[in-house]
Enzyme design. Structure first.
Site, PDB file in Angstrom:
ATOM      1  CB  SER A 136      23.053  84.237  23.804  1.00 52.69           C
ATOM      2  OG  SER A 136      22.696  84.204  22.448  1.00 52.69           O
TER       3      SER A 136
ATOM      4  CG  ASP B  17      24.137  81.010  22.379  1.00 51.04           C
ATOM      5  OD1 ASP B  17      24.243  81.158  23.610  1.00 51.04           O
ATOM      6  OD2 ASP B  17      23.248  81.546  21.708  1.00 51.04           O
TER       7      ASP B  17
END
Length: 269
Positions: free
Chosen positions: A12, A126
């Site tokens: 992320s 993600d």
């Protein structure tokens, strides 16, 4: 305290910051982040809501090019891996070669917020949904000591409370004026007075992701703990609070200074 990593694994926003560090462009990323305002952040919002998230990918990819990162992961002077998840299979994907900007963009694709990114024929999101603190990926880069960062530590153990809002998050009311008439008509007008106010759309999405990530994080760290775990306390900050970058940077400096002796002891051997 000067410690130079032999390898970097990021998930992320950790993939974004880690890649910028590996490329020697961390100052440029900091300058960009600290220049953001609430108005510029709203420019990232895709009010069409047709791309799998409220934030599209074009602006992020443009920013990565502007700060001057290399074209490919293999060009980085430090071994690097970005962690993402394959939305079709649910598999954890380690991106160790290929286009750097697209790999970062895939790793930051928080479900419901950032649209997915297509890399090598796969739609990726993600990596936090499978491995929020990728200690295992760091070990795969042949590291002896792993220093990990948890950007979402919680002092009180809570995730949300009635009346809570995260600064910077647009509400549905903010987006409605820009929606086509055919879509605006799907939402009835709000009553003048509400006794109970539920979480807004992004508030609900981000809180649900926080709860999920916390459970996955605990499970993964229990089986594969790093040598040092640095916890950042940014619970009142959302992933869209780019205009509050200075606060996040200050918290990063605080947590490193607070654990400086621990880090020295672990790395001195």
């Amino acid at each position: 305290m000067e410690i130079w990593p032999d390898a970097i694994a990021g998930c992320s926003m950790g993939a974004l910051v880690g890649a910028a560090y590996a490329a020697g462009r961390l100052d440029e990323l900091e300058d960009w982040a600290c220049s953001q305002t609430k108005r510029s952040i709203m420019g990232l919002i895709d009010v069409r809501l047709t791309g799998g998230g409220v934030v599209g990918g074009a602006e992020i990819l443009s920013m990565l090019g502007t700060i001057g990162i290399p074209d490919r992961i293999e060009e980085l002077p430090i071994p690097f891996v970005a962690v993402a998840a394959d939305i079709q299979t649910g598999r954890e994907i380690w991106l160790r070669e290929g286009p750097l900007a697209k790999s970062i963009r895939a790793s930051v694709a928080i479900p419901g917020v950032f649209s997915p990114e297509r890399v090598d024929g796969r739609w990726l999101i993600d990596g936090g949904v499978v491995n929020p603190i990728p200690v295992s990926a760091a070990r795969a880069l042949d590291t002896d000591i792993v220093i990990a960062v948890n950007p979402d530590a919680r002092m009180n153990g809570g995730f949300w409370k009635p009346g809570m809002t995260r600064p910077g998050l647009p509400t549905l009311s903010d987006l409605l004026p820009d929606l086509p008439e055919s879509l605006r008509s799907l939402w009835p007008s709000q009553p003048q007075r509400e006794i109970v106010t539920p979480p807004a759309y992004l508030e609900l999405v981000l809180t649900a992701i926080d709860i999920m990530s916390e459970q996955i994080r605990r499970s993964r760290l229990a089986g594969d703990a790093p040598h040092v775990l640095l916890n950042a306390y940014l619970t009142d900050m959302s992933v869209l609070d780019f205009h509050r970058a200075r606060e996040a940077i200050d918290e990063g400096e605080r947590m490193v200074e607070a654990h400086a002796e621990w880090i020295r002891a672990v790395t001195s051997g």
